[in-house]
Design a protein around this motif. Structure first.
Motif, PDB file in Angstrom:
ATOM      1  N   SER A  15       0.925  -1.533  -0.308  1.00  0.00           N
ATOM      2  CA  SER A  15       0.227  -0.040  -0.274  1.00  0.00           C
ATOM      3  C   SER A  15       1.205   1.154  -0.213  1.00  0.00           C
ATOM      4  N   ARG A  17       2.737   4.279  -0.904  1.00  0.00           N
ATOM      5  CA  ARG A  17       3.198   5.233  -2.409  1.00  0.00           C
ATOM      6  C   ARG A  17       4.873   6.330  -2.947  1.00  0.00           C
ATOM      7  N   ARG A  61       0.911   6.001  -7.222  1.00  0.00           N
ATOM      8  CA  ARG A  61       0.560   4.636  -7.582  1.00  0.00           C
ATOM      9  C   ARG A  61       1.741   4.376  -6.483  1.00  0.00           C
ATOM     10  N   THR A  62       0.353   3.388  -5.930  1.00  0.00           N
ATOM     11  CA  THR A  62       0.499   2.081  -4.466  1.00  0.00           C
ATOM     12  C   THR A  62       1.999   1.335  -5.522  1.00  0.00           C
ATOM     13  N   GLU A  65       0.661  -1.138  -7.541  1.00  0.00           N
ATOM     14  CA  GLU A  65      -0.071  -1.106  -8.641  1.00  0.00           C
ATOM     15  C   GLU A  65       1.093  -1.369  -9.639  1.00  0.00           C
ATOM     16  N   ALA A  68       1.309  -4.619 -10.656  1.00  0.00           N
ATOM     17  CA  ALA A  68      -0.036  -5.081 -11.900  1.00  0.00           C
ATOM     18  C   ALA A  68       1.324  -4.280 -12.646  1.00  0.00           C
ATOM     19  N   GLU A  69       1.292  -2.840 -12.812  1.00  0.00           N
ATOM     20  CA  GLU A  69       2.024  -2.020 -14.401  1.00  0.00           C
ATOM     21  C   GLU A  69       3.218  -3.087 -14.794  1.00  0.00           C
TER      22      GLU A  69
END
Length: 100
Positions: A15, A17, A61-62, A65, A68-69
């Protein structure tokens, strides 16, 4: 979380950033034909995966994220390796973390 406390924490969670610390800059070195991290009196030459991770560390972005990217780009990205890389940068105070 208080930003001053965020820099003392070294463990990176999904979580968080991440963003580069104010005194660190990511740039492309034409001479080296690679991305580098510029820190006062230090130049760190990055490999491709390190540069790809850091290009996504914008403070919005976390970590989840970012993973995932990277997974969408490269199919398989070991999340624990991303977090380990970021943890090393946090420990050196080259990366700052805030949580959502």
């Amino acid at each position: 979380m208080d930003p001053a406390l965020a820099t003392t924490r070294t463990e990176v969670s999904a979580s968080d950033r991440p963003r580069l610390a104010r005194h660190v800059r990511l740039t492309f070195s034409r001479a080296r034909q690679r991305h580098v991290l510029l820190h006062p009196e230090t130049v760190v030459v990055l490999n491709g995966s390190g540069a790809a991770i850091l290009e996504l560390c914008d403070g919005r972005r976390t970590v989840a994220e970012i993973e995932a990217e990277l997974g969408a780009r490269y199919r398989e990205v070991p999340g624990e390796e991303v977090r380990r890389f970021l943890t090393r940068l946090v420990a050196r105070r080259w990366m700052e973390l805030t949580d959502g």
